[in-house]
Design a protein around this motif. Structure first.
Motif, mmCIF file in Angstrom:
data_model
loop_
_atom_site.group_PDB
_atom_site.id
_atom_site.type_symbol
_atom_site.label_atom_id
_atom_site.label_comp_id
_atom_site.label_asym_id
_atom_site.label_seq_id
_atom_site.Cartn_x
_atom_site.Cartn_y
_atom_site.Cartn_z
ATOM 1 N N GLN A 118 -6.218 13.878 -15.507
ATOM 2 C CA GLN A 118 -7.048 14.763 -16.337
ATOM 3 C C GLN A 118 -8.534 14.418 -16.188
ATOM 4 O O GLN A 118 -9.401 15.262 -16.362
ATOM 5 C CB GLN A 118 -6.671 14.623 -17.816
ATOM 6 C CG GLN A 118 -5.224 14.946 -18.114
ATOM 7 C CD GLN A 118 -4.960 16.424 -17.973
ATOM 8 O OE1 GLN A 118 -5.648 17.241 -18.576
ATOM 9 N NE2 GLN A 118 -3.988 16.775 -17.155
ATOM 10 N N LEU A 119 -8.804 13.140 -15.903
ATOM 11 C CA LEU A 119 -10.203 12.724 -15.685
ATOM 12 C C LEU A 119 -10.756 13.407 -14.436
ATOM 13 O O LEU A 119 -11.869 13.949 -14.450
ATOM 14 C CB LEU A 119 -10.280 11.189 -15.548
ATOM 15 C CG LEU A 119 -11.581 10.615 -15.004
ATOM 16 C CD1 LEU A 119 -12.773 10.954 -15.905
ATOM 17 C CD2 LEU A 119 -11.484 9.089 -14.834
ATOM 18 N N SER A 120 -9.968 13.371 -13.355
ATOM 19 C CA SER A 120 -10.436 14.031 -12.119
ATOM 20 C C SER A 120 -10.658 15.514 -12.371
ATOM 21 O O SER A 120 -11.673 16.088 -11.968
ATOM 22 C CB SER A 120 -9.411 13.863 -10.996
ATOM 23 O OG SER A 120 -9.272 12.513 -10.683
ATOM 24 N N GLY A 129 -10.555 13.708 -6.438
ATOM 25 C CA GLY A 129 -10.121 12.669 -7.386
ATOM 26 C C GLY A 129 -9.723 11.370 -6.704
ATOM 27 O O GLY A 129 -9.601 10.341 -7.364
ATOM 28 N N GLY A 130 -9.484 11.407 -5.381
ATOM 29 C CA GLY A 130 -9.114 10.189 -4.656
ATOM 30 C C GLY A 130 -7.875 9.553 -5.256
ATOM 31 O O GLY A 130 -6.845 10.218 -5.402
ATOM 32 N N GLY A 175 -13.632 11.081 -4.497
ATOM 33 C CA GLY A 175 -12.932 10.281 -5.507
ATOM 34 C C GLY A 175 -13.782 10.233 -6.769
ATOM 35 O O GLY A 175 -14.790 10.956 -6.883
ATOM 36 N N ILE A 176 -13.396 9.394 -7.718
ATOM 37 C CA ILE A 176 -14.132 9.319 -8.978
ATOM 38 C C ILE A 176 -15.588 8.932 -8.725
ATOM 39 O O ILE A 176 -16.508 9.502 -9.329
ATOM 40 C CB ILE A 176 -13.451 8.321 -9.948
ATOM 41 C CG1 ILE A 176 -12.051 8.813 -10.329
ATOM 42 C CG2 ILE A 176 -14.312 8.084 -11.198
ATOM 43 C CD1 ILE A 176 -12.009 10.168 -11.030
ATOM 44 N N GLY A 180 -1.586 8.129 -8.712
ATOM 45 C CA GLY A 180 -2.269 6.853 -8.445
ATOM 46 C C GLY A 180 -2.559 6.160 -9.764
ATOM 47 O O GLY A 180 -1.635 5.827 -10.512
ATOM 48 N N ALA A 181 -3.846 5.995 -10.093
ATOM 49 C CA ALA A 181 -4.225 5.303 -11.337
ATOM 50 C C ALA A 181 -3.603 5.999 -12.542
ATOM 51 O O ALA A 181 -3.547 7.232 -12.586
ATOM 52 C CB ALA A 181 -5.741 5.277 -11.464
ATOM 53 N N GLU A 182 -3.139 5.196 -13.520
ATOM 54 C CA GLU A 182 -2.492 5.790 -14.700
ATOM 55 C C GLU A 182 -3.083 5.247 -16.001
ATOM 56 O O GLU A 182 -2.602 5.568 -17.082
ATOM 57 C CB GLU A 182 -0.975 5.573 -14.642
ATOM 58 C CG GLU A 182 -0.558 4.141 -14.298
ATOM 59 C CD GLU A 182 0.099 3.393 -15.419
ATOM 60 O OE1 GLU A 182 1.005 3.921 -16.036
ATOM 61 O OE2 GLU A 182 -0.325 2.236 -15.678
ATOM 62 N N SER A 183 -4.110 4.409 -15.912
ATOM 63 C CA SER A 183 -4.713 3.853 -17.127
ATOM 64 C C SER A 183 -6.130 3.392 -16.803
ATOM 65 O O SER A 183 -6.536 3.399 -15.642
ATOM 66 C CB SER A 183 -3.891 2.662 -17.620
ATOM 67 O OG SER A 183 -3.921 1.634 -16.654
#
Ligand SMILES: Cc1cc2nc3c(=O)[nH]c(=O)nc-3n(C[C@H](O)[C@H](O)[C@H](O)COP(=O)(O)OP(=O)(O)OC[C@H]3O[C@@H](n4cnc5c(N)ncnc54)[C@H](O)[C@@H]3O)c2cc1C
Length: 483
Positions: free
Chosen positions: A228-230, A46-47, A19-20, A62-65
């Motif tokens: 995009q972060l992952s 990226g979890g 994950g992150i 999952g996370a969006e912000s």
């Protein structure tokens, strides 16, 4: 040893969990010149920050912000070279869905705690008696609620039950999957009690924490989604020659008597259930609490192992629909649903095409994406919507979305749908959680070359995970540099 010096010989490290927090831990170690192997149980990295495809569009699963109250995530995005993708959500705010229908959510405080009780939107939500009770907050001494164990207890003592039920509970259950009576204050709103002591009222404390965010929204996103972060983190660690093993399920760890360090045993179903060992001088656990505690447990003093449960199960149902009536964003960026509402089972709805311009542009006029979440954490057995099959959940989500948004949504409107289930990815921070975390971290000091990171230790959310993982890894690297 200075933080920017590199190891003289290629020491090795194993990171469990992709994950992150695991990706960040691997990155920090690789930046110090270590040979890093990262092990992830699933097929993707990226979890909770991942992607899925709905109606041909790649969206966040999952996370969006991320929260903008601190600059940690923005700094990381800059380091990764994707800061130009940062975007703000639509500024129209969100709504609450209560027993008497939909109301715009007040925009003056934090996590549902109003920062300004004279805000006209509060009068729509609280009865006159409820509002009078809430206003007592200003008259009570700052000591009232100072010893509260849960967020619910604190808000109830200062502002009364209606504020808990109608303002705070929809937010904590919608966002964190937990009722305010179950969450430790400091774990969900760090600094709230200190601000109360300083400012004298809960409203003023809540307003001051909100003001700490940059002007405008309290969150930001990325064009293309937080996934995009992952992707950028994976690209970065691969460039730093981190070896990534996906589809490997870590099951146990042993001290290595010959080479020193640790040998991780993994189940590798794709290799015919063979146990695949991987060795590292250093070990970083970056998984959920039950997995980290199970794997490290046999090496720790049993009395120091905290009891921490896995997070509740959540099901996210994403619907792509054609419904031009939604172009006007009838409920802003979405709604949080009170658990006292019996006619809607979702706990939250995000109107993604109203919230994020890039999704609206991708979909085109008249076409929309809504994401509904199920699984309040307090629902058990047959009452659990998460136990429904995917098709059943999609039908239920169409019904709930129609009700919440005040438009008709039938199979005829449906362009595509997908259900994503998350288990244990949003840990519950019950009273005493921070103490348990501290106790566990202290006990890790006795395990040479081992550390642990992850949302259950840092608190939920990308801002908390990013800051805590980097701090923990810097301390770990500094401490082990003296070896
Ligand atoms: C549905 C959802 C929506 C969210 N929305 C937001 C949001 O909008 N904004 C925000 O800031 N935060 C949000 N969060 C919270 C945020 O995403 C998390 O706090 C953060 O991503 C946690 O990262 P992590 O690396 O600690 O844990 P995880 O992402 O859970 O990663 C842990 C990893 O460990 C792996 N693992 C577990 N066991 C093993 C094993 N035995 N062997 C190998 N690997 C293993 C797992 O497969 C997983 O990939 C959301 C979370 C969820 C679940």
């Amino acid at each position: 040893m200075a933080m920017d010096s590199r190891r003289t010989h290629r020491e090795s490290a194993v990171v469990v969990g992709g994950g992150i927090s695991g990706l960040l831990a691997a990155r920090e170690l690789a930046m110090k010149g270590l040979r890093v192997t990262l092990v992830e149980k699933r097929s993707h990295l990226g979890g909770a920050v991942g992607a899925h495809e709905v109606d041909g569009h790649v969206l966040d699963s999952g996370a969006e912000s991320f929260a903008t109250r601190t600059s940690d995530v923005a700094e990381l995005l800059t380091e990764l070279g994707i800061e130009d993708k940062i975007c703000s959500p639509y500024d129209g705010g969100s709504w609450l869905y209560l027993q008497d229908g939909a109301h715009p959510a007040p925009r003056t405080g934090i996590l549902g705690i109003p920062g300004d009780l004279s805000d006209p939107s509060i009068r729509e939500i609280l009865s006159s008696a409820g509002l009078r009770r809430a206003k007592m907050d200003k008259l009570l001494p700052a000591s009232v609620g100072a010893n509260a164990k849960t967020l619910g207890e604190l808000v109830r003592k200062r502002m009364g039950q209606q504020v808990v039920d109608r303002l705070v509970a929809p937010v904590t259950t919608g966002v964190q999957s937990t009722h305010p009576d179950e969450v430790e204050i400091e774990s969900v709103i760090p600094g709230l009690q200190a601000a109360l002591a300083q400012r004298g009222s809960l409203a003023a404390a809540s307003a001051s924490l909100r003001a700490a965010s940059p002007a405008g929204s309290q969150v930001a996103g990325l064009v293309g989604g937080m996934n995009q972060l992952s992707e950028a983190l994976v690209r970065d660690v691969l460039r730093r020659r981190v070896r990534i093993l996906t589809g490997y399920d870590a099951i146990a760890v042993d001290r290595d008597p010959d080479r020193g360090g640790w040998t991780l045993l993994q189940r590798a179903p794709q290799l015919g259930e063979r146990v695949a060992p991987v060795h590292g001088k250093y070990l970083v656990m970056a998984t959920d609490a039950p997995t980290t505690l199970r794997i490290l447990g046999s090496h720790l003093d049993a009395s120091t192992i905290p009891q921490v449960k896995a997070g509740h199960e959540i099901a996210l149902v994403t619907l792509a629909i054609e419904q031009p009536e939604l172009d006007s964003r009838p409920r802003g960026t979405g709604l949080l649903v009170s658990d006292q509402v019996a006619t809607v089972r979702a706990k939250a709805l995000t109107h993604a095409t109203a919230k994020w311009k890039w999704i609206a542009e991708e979909m085109g006029p008249g076409k929309h994406v809504v994401r509904l979440s199920y699984g309040r954490g307090n629902d058990h057995g047959p009452l659990r919507e998460v136990s429904l099959y995917d098709d059943q959940l999609i039908t239920l989500a169409m019904h709930d979305a129609g009700k919440l948004l005040g438009v008709s949504i039938t199979r005829g409107n449906l362009l595509g749908a997908d259900v994503v289930r998350w288990k244990g990815s949003l840990p519950t921070m019950r009273p005493g959680h921070r103490e348990k975390v501290q106790q566990f971290r202290n006990s890790l000091q006795d395990l040479e070359g081992v550390t642990a990171v992850g949302a259950w230790l840092s608190g939920n959310g990308l801002a908390a995970v990013t800051a805590d993982t980097r701090r923990t890894m810097h301390e770990f690297i500094d401490a082990t540099s003296a070896d």
